[in-house]
Design a protein around this motif. Sequence first.
Motif, PDB file in Angstrom:
ATOM      1  N   PHE A 180     -48.070   1.535 -15.395  1.00 57.85           N
ATOM      2  CA  PHE A 180     -48.353   2.900 -14.924  1.00 57.85           C
ATOM      3  C   PHE A 180     -48.770   2.905 -13.453  1.00 57.85           C
ATOM      4  O   PHE A 180     -49.555   2.056 -13.013  1.00 57.85           O
ATOM      5  CB  PHE A 180     -49.459   3.551 -15.764  1.00 57.85           C
ATOM      6  N   ASP A 181     -48.240   3.852 -12.726  1.00 56.45           N
ATOM      7  CA  ASP A 181     -48.686   4.130 -11.359  1.00 56.45           C
ATOM      8  C   ASP A 181     -49.674   5.287 -11.439  1.00 56.45           C
ATOM      9  O   ASP A 181     -49.307   6.401 -11.813  1.00 56.45           O
ATOM     10  CB  ASP A 181     -47.508   4.521 -10.468  1.00 56.45           C
ATOM     11  N   LEU A 209     -50.401  10.001 -13.916  1.00 55.59           N
ATOM     12  CA  LEU A 209     -49.941   8.716 -14.417  1.00 55.59           C
ATOM     13  C   LEU A 209     -48.416   8.749 -14.553  1.00 55.59           C
ATOM     14  O   LEU A 209     -47.881   9.551 -15.323  1.00 55.59           O
ATOM     15  CB  LEU A 209     -50.568   8.391 -15.778  1.00 55.59           C
ATOM     16  N   GLY A 210     -47.747   7.890 -13.821  1.00 55.56           N
ATOM     17  CA  GLY A 210     -46.293   7.814 -13.893  1.00 55.56           C
ATOM     18  C   GLY A 210     -45.847   6.454 -14.391  1.00 55.56           C
ATOM     19  O   GLY A 210     -46.470   5.429 -14.101  1.00 55.56           O
ATOM     20  N   ALA A 211     -44.775   6.423 -15.175  1.00 54.16           N
ATOM     21  CA  ALA A 211     -44.223   5.180 -15.704  1.00 54.16           C
ATOM     22  C   ALA A 211     -42.737   5.388 -15.981  1.00 54.16           C
ATOM     23  O   ALA A 211     -42.288   6.537 -16.108  1.00 54.16           O
ATOM     24  CB  ALA A 211     -44.960   4.766 -16.987  1.00 54.16           C
ATOM     25  N   PRO A 212     -41.961   4.295 -16.079  1.00 54.62           N
ATOM     26  CA  PRO A 212     -40.515   4.439 -16.343  1.00 54.62           C
ATOM     27  C   PRO A 212     -40.204   5.270 -17.574  1.00 54.62           C
ATOM     28  O   PRO A 212     -39.223   6.021 -17.593  1.00 54.62           O
ATOM     29  CB  PRO A 212     -40.051   2.985 -16.515  1.00 54.62           C
ATOM     30  N   GLN A 213     -41.042   5.158 -18.629  1.00 59.27           N
ATOM     31  CA  GLN A 213     -40.775   5.916 -19.853  1.00 59.27           C
ATOM     32  C   GLN A 213     -41.227   7.372 -19.756  1.00 59.27           C
ATOM     33  O   GLN A 213     -41.036   8.149 -20.680  1.00 59.27           O
ATOM     34  CB  GLN A 213     -41.426   5.240 -21.065  1.00 59.27           C
ATOM     35  N   TYR A 214     -41.871   7.718 -18.619  1.00 60.58           N
ATOM     36  CA  TYR A 214     -42.305   9.100 -18.405  1.00 60.58           C
ATOM     37  C   TYR A 214     -41.752   9.605 -17.070  1.00 60.58           C
ATOM     38  O   TYR A 214     -42.450   9.578 -16.053  1.00 60.58           O
ATOM     39  CB  TYR A 214     -43.837   9.196 -18.409  1.00 60.58           C
ATOM     40  N   PRO A 215     -40.490  10.041 -17.059  1.00 59.82           N
ATOM     41  CA  PRO A 215     -39.908  10.559 -15.805  1.00 59.82           C
ATOM     42  C   PRO A 215     -40.699  11.737 -15.244  1.00 59.82           C
ATOM     43  O   PRO A 215     -40.757  11.936 -14.033  1.00 59.82           O
ATOM     44  CB  PRO A 215     -38.494  10.970 -16.218  1.00 59.82           C
TER      45      PRO A 215
END
Length: 206
Positions: free
Chosen positions: A169-170, A28-34
């Motif tokens: 989230f991606d 799970l990737g998101a702007p707030q989780y580099p």
Amino acid sequence: MKKASIIMIIGSLLLLGLFKFPLWNIMLGAPQYPDPLGMNIYIDGIKGVSEFDLQNIDGLNHYIGMKTIPKAEEMWEFSVFPKVILGMALLGVIIGSLGYLNKVSYKYFLGWFVLMSILGILGMYDFNNWLADYGGNLDPHAIIKVTNPDGTPMSYKPPLIGFKKLLNFDVTSLPNTGGYLMFIGMSLTLVAFWLGRKISLKKTTS
């Protein structure tokens, strides 16, 4: 036939890689989780890719009403799958050994592949049902409620395989090392069947 039988044995033994390497991976990737959060799914439980990933995923899921990631003892699959994999690996070795001794024909190699394929499809079906329940059976009292354009509750089901956008989230879901080893092992048993058939046909025509 001996060469085909050895390939059959090697293919079956590759299944044992599932006891060491994860079968599947969800990131799970998101702007707030580099650094993306991730979970590795083994045949006997779920572990975070990094130390606190499962804790962080559960924390995020709490806000939208998703269940916590289950522990190994909370899902019957994690006690049954290791036995199934061990049993199929042992069966494949036995069939390969009997083939080496000319006690069974190459057709048994295909039989093993078909049985393993059926078990694999059932496992994927069960995994998909768990993902559907995990992402769709939400707590109605959750802090954050997001709905579809028609007003129905949004499902946060991760994809069985591939990529999906869930809010910001991606989410990517793909086989991992153990899954690839299983695929290679099963492919080798098909090679063993093809080689055994080729040798058998050659003998009957000569």
